[in-house]
Each structure stands twice: as C-alpha cells, then as structure tokens.
Design a protein around this motif. Structure first.
Motif, PDB file in Angstrom:
ATOM      1  N   LEU A   1      52.499  73.158  51.127  1.00 40.64           N
ATOM      2  CA  LEU A   1      52.075  73.498  52.482  1.00 40.64           C
ATOM      3  C   LEU A   1      50.768  72.797  52.839  1.00 40.64           C
ATOM      4  O   LEU A   1      49.935  72.524  51.957  1.00 40.64           O
ATOM      5  CB  LEU A   1      51.885  75.013  52.609  1.00 40.64           C
ATOM      6  CG  LEU A   1      53.142  75.875  52.437  1.00 40.64           C
ATOM      7  CD1 LEU A   1      52.762  77.347  52.420  1.00 40.64           C
ATOM      8  CD2 LEU A   1      54.143  75.590  53.545  1.00 40.64           C
TER       9      LEU A   1
ATOM     10  N   GLN B   1      46.651  75.893  51.953  1.00 40.06           N
ATOM     11  CA  GLN B   1      46.896  76.483  50.635  1.00 40.06           C
ATOM     12  C   GLN B   1      45.852  77.540  50.280  1.00 40.06           C
ATOM     13  O   GLN B   1      45.684  77.895  49.117  1.00 40.06           O
ATOM     14  CB  GLN B   1      46.909  75.367  49.583  1.00 40.06           C
ATOM     15  CG  GLN B   1      47.981  74.330  49.843  1.00 40.06           C
ATOM     16  CD  GLN B   1      47.786  73.040  49.046  1.00 40.06           C
ATOM     17  OE1 GLN B   1      46.980  72.994  48.119  1.00 40.06           O
ATOM     18  NE2 GLN B   1      48.504  71.996  49.427  1.00 40.06           N
TER      19      GLN B   1
ATOM     20  N   PRO C   1      55.337  81.846  53.045  1.00 35.69           N
ATOM     21  CA  PRO C   1      55.357  80.426  53.419  1.00 35.69           C
ATOM     22  C   PRO C   1      55.667  80.165  54.884  1.00 35.69           C
ATOM     23  O   PRO C   1      55.057  79.300  55.508  1.00 35.69           O
ATOM     24  CB  PRO C   1      56.435  79.836  52.505  1.00 35.69           C
ATOM     25  CG  PRO C   1      56.437  80.731  51.305  1.00 35.69           C
ATOM     26  CD  PRO C   1      56.147  82.096  51.824  1.00 35.69           C
TER      27      PRO C   1
ATOM     28  N   ALA D   1      53.146  78.220  57.313  1.00 41.42           N
ATOM     29  CA  ALA D   1      53.595  76.946  57.878  1.00 41.42           C
ATOM     30  C   ALA D   1      53.541  76.966  59.400  1.00 41.42           C
ATOM     31  O   ALA D   1      53.114  75.995  60.040  1.00 41.42           O
ATOM     32  CB  ALA D   1      55.012  76.638  57.398  1.00 41.42           C
TER      33      ALA D   1
ATOM     34  N   GLN E   1      51.235  74.574  61.643  1.00 40.58           N
ATOM     35  CA  GLN E   1      51.800  73.664  62.643  1.00 40.58           C
ATOM     36  C   GLN E   1      51.127  73.832  63.998  1.00 40.58           C
ATOM     37  O   GLN E   1      50.985  72.885  64.762  1.00 40.58           O
ATOM     38  CB  GLN E   1      53.308  73.912  62.781  1.00 40.58           C
ATOM     39  CG  GLN E   1      54.136  73.367  61.629  1.00 40.58           C
ATOM     40  CD  GLN E   1      54.152  71.851  61.594  1.00 40.58           C
ATOM     41  OE1 GLN E   1      53.348  71.226  60.906  1.00 40.58           O
ATOM     42  NE2 GLN E   1      55.045  71.241  62.354  1.00 40.58           N
TER      43      GLN E   1
END
Length: 413
Positions: free
Chosen positions: A46, A49, A196, A200, A204
C-alpha cells in the motif's frame, strides 16, 4: 428541563497512547506519539503503511471471551471505554435502569469485519462467513452489548456523523437529559477502520500522510510540511447526568457540560468550507447555549487533522469567532499524538479538555516545527503548558460538512 445543569461524572478511554484515562492523559502531556508502522495486516503493497494502532490490547482481559469472538474491534474499544466510565462514575444502574441511556457515535461501524469477511468469502466461499457476521458490523450493536452487560434499559441511539460522531453523541445525550427522557446517559464513541481497502481508498483520495519512513512525525497539524492525516483507532466514553441526579447519589462531579452544537457546511462531501463558516457558526451556537463570551474559553482542542485545507479552514473559523491570533485562546491538536480516532475522537478529545481543566495543563501539538503562515494561532507547540483555565472547547469536523462543538467548564457547586 432546558435549564437543568448537566455534569460529567465518569470517563473512559482506549487510545493508541494509552488504555485508561490516566494513561491516555499522561501520554498526551508527555508528548508520546502513538503512530507507527501498521502491524494489523501486511501493508507493504500500500502507498500508506502507517497508522496509530491500539497496541498491547488484549480484549479478553476486559470482557468475556465469548463476547470477544462476537464483536468487531470498534465494539471492543467502545465496551472497554464504557466499562471504565461507568466504574469511574460509581453509578448503581439496577435501581433505575430504565432512566439510564446510551448514545453511540461511530463513523464506519464494523468495516474491518466487513473487509476481512469479504476476503474470506472470496477465497473460501459462503462457508467461510461466520454466523456472527451481521451483528458484528451493525453500528448500534456496540451500544447493545454495553446495555446487555449492564442491564441498561433506557434510550439507546447510534449516530453515524463521520468524524463528528463522538461530539454529536455528547450533544444527543444532552438533548435526552434535557427533554426528560433519561437522568443519566452514557455517551460513547468507537472506531477501528484499519483494513487494506479503507487505507487504499483514503490514500487514493490523497487524504493520508505518506511519511512511511517517519511514522512518528507524520501527523503534524498546522505545520507547513504536513501532508495528510494519520488513521487512528480507539474508544471513549463519558457518563453525563443532570446535576440534580448526580448530587442526589453523591457522585464526584468532574466537569460541567456547558455548551454543545452541531451544524453542516452544506458545501462539499469531503472538503471543508474554505473560510470555516460552518465550523464558526457551530462554535457560536455552543457559546450561546453555554451563555458564555468567547473570552471565557481558555483552551480549544482543535479538530486539527494535519490536512492542508482542514487546518486552514479551522484556523479561519477560530479567528472568526475569537478574533485575531493575539485575542484567541491557546489551541492544540492532540491528533498529533493519537492519530485520527474518527468517531472516538470527539469524546477522547473532550476528555482531554476535562483533564486540562482539572490538571491545569494544556496538551501540546506535536511536530509543529515550521508553522504554516496561514495557521497563525497559538498551537501550544511541542511542549505541554501550565494554564489556569475554567472553560474549554472541543471541535470535531467531519466528512459531509459535519461540525460539532462541545464546551466543558469547571464545576463550582
């Protein structure tokens, strides 16, 4: 009823810098930072982190093992914080169970259980989905588990107002008390979004700090070099009562819930109104409800997430209400220590305000090395500060334009 004084008699906290109110507070004033590398899952693929995890937390040390297996982490943090707050308050629930309520605040409910279960389903089919899945992900079950454990039978409400949910839980508790629906209400906030897919998604959206090589320095509210917020997790709880009820049972009163308000920017789903007018209106309403002038507030615990737009808008909002930098009270952002606890933050940050009143210490904003020229208030940089204050404000601002302001003051009898 509307004129009845509301008081706080119990507090509980589960945070990345300490489990229990005293451990949490000691870490804040000593400049401890709870941000580190993510250990809950493999984050190596990713872009982000790092996070502020609740470490060294064994839920089985605080709750039955059967309940541990039936609850999402956000419920566990809420449950443990509520246990501490109830114990701290000394409230005897059984004789008046129908007059005691719960208001729960959370942003994303059991999202970590949803993400994990979807992964299990994708690799192993329907047999990998456990029978407890649905009650583990529903937001109101956190309050239900607390009610079941303690035999609480009064009003029970759950709010999903993003990052203002904890503050809004306090306001809703106050509304229940002042409407006569309850004599004591447990306001609880809980959050754990560490999975996750959420990391994520926020990465983004460019919302998160990417200082993977410097986790402890990643959350730096109001600093010119900030690059986003850091996910945190935890739980917080306050027992709020009418003064009459607290005095009748001989409770030790920690603070007065003097003011509260909620507004909406009506501007954008994720970005704050640039001049902070929605947040400013919220602060003004809280002051009005408290019957206070801005000059009576001695400290503000800012939402202060370490985002470029958010920190600037909140600074403008504070200046709109309190005047220029020289006139505004000291402001600090304890998310620099804990990360962003989302639904739990509104309550744990009010606890920081209460402790500031009681201990005469203002917790610092960590990692503030190069101030943003557009963020020019006194942010109590890097070191705690002694201050004799009698009232403090906590702001929580969330996605959807949600704004919450809570004011607590010293109890004078």
């Amino acid at each position: 009823m509307q004129d009845k004084k509301l008081v706080i008699t119990g507090m509980g906290a589960v945070t990345p810098v300490g489990i229990g109110v005293q451990a949490y507070w000691d870490s804040l004033v000593n400049g401890v930072c709870g941000v580190g590398r993510i250990t809950r899952f493999d984050a190596s693929g990713l872009p982000v982190q790092i996070a502020a995890e609740v470490r060294d937390f064994d839920p089985a040390a605080y709750m039955p093992k059967s309940l541990v297996r039936s609850t999402d982490p956000f419920m566990q943090y809420s449950y443990v914080a509520a246990e501490e707050a109830l114990r701290d308050s000394g409230l005897n629930i059984e004789p008046e169970a129908a007059r005691i309520g719960i208001v729960m605040g959370t942003a994303m409910d059991g999202i970590t259980t949803v993400a994990h279960t979807q992964e299990q389903f994708s690799t192993g089919g329907p047999r990998r989905v456990g029978p407890r899945f649905v009650p583990m992900v529903i937001g109101n079950v956190a309050a239900a588990q607390i009610a079941i454990a303690h035999g609480i039978h009064g009003p029970s409400l759950t709010l999903n107002t993003a990052c203002s949910a904890g503050g809004d839980a306090i306001m809703t508790a106050a509304m229940l008390l002042r409407s006569g629906e309850a004599d004591a209400v447990l306001a609880v906030g809980g959050e754990s979004i560490l999975c996750p897919v959420v990391v994520a998604g926020l990465a983004q959206a460019k919302a998160l700090s990417r200082r993977n090589d410097d986790p402890e320095g990643a959350c730096r509210p109001f600093d010119a070099d900030r690059d986003g917020f850091v996910i945190g997790e935890g739980g917080g709880a306050l027992l709020i009562e009418t003064e009459e009820h607290a005095l009748a049972r001989g409770a030790a009163i920690k603070a007065v819930l003097a003011g509260y308000a909620n507004t909406n920017d009506g501007y954008h789903v994720t970005a704050p109104e640039p001049n902070g007018q929605g947040a400013a209106a919220c602060m003004r309403r809280a002051l009005q409800r408290a019957g206070m002038e801005p000059s009576e507030i001695g400290y503000i615990n800012a939402h202060g997430t370490s985002t470029l737009l958010g920190d600037r808008a909140e600074t403008q909002a504070v200046k709109s209400v309190f005047g220029e930098a020289k006139d505004a009270p000291p402001v600090s952002a304890t998310k620099s220590s804990t990360g962003h606890l989302m639904g739990a933050g509104g309550i744990t940050e009010v606890i920081a305000c209460i402790q500031a009143l009681r201990e005469h210490i203002l917790p610092p904003t960590l990692h503030l090395e190069t101030p943003d020229p557009l963020c020019d208030l006194d942010y109590v940089p890097n070191q705690a500060r002694h201050a004799d204050i009698s009232a403090a404000m906590s702001n929580s601002l969330g996605f959807g334009g949600q704004n919450s302001s809570i004011i607590v003051s010293t109890y004078k009898g």
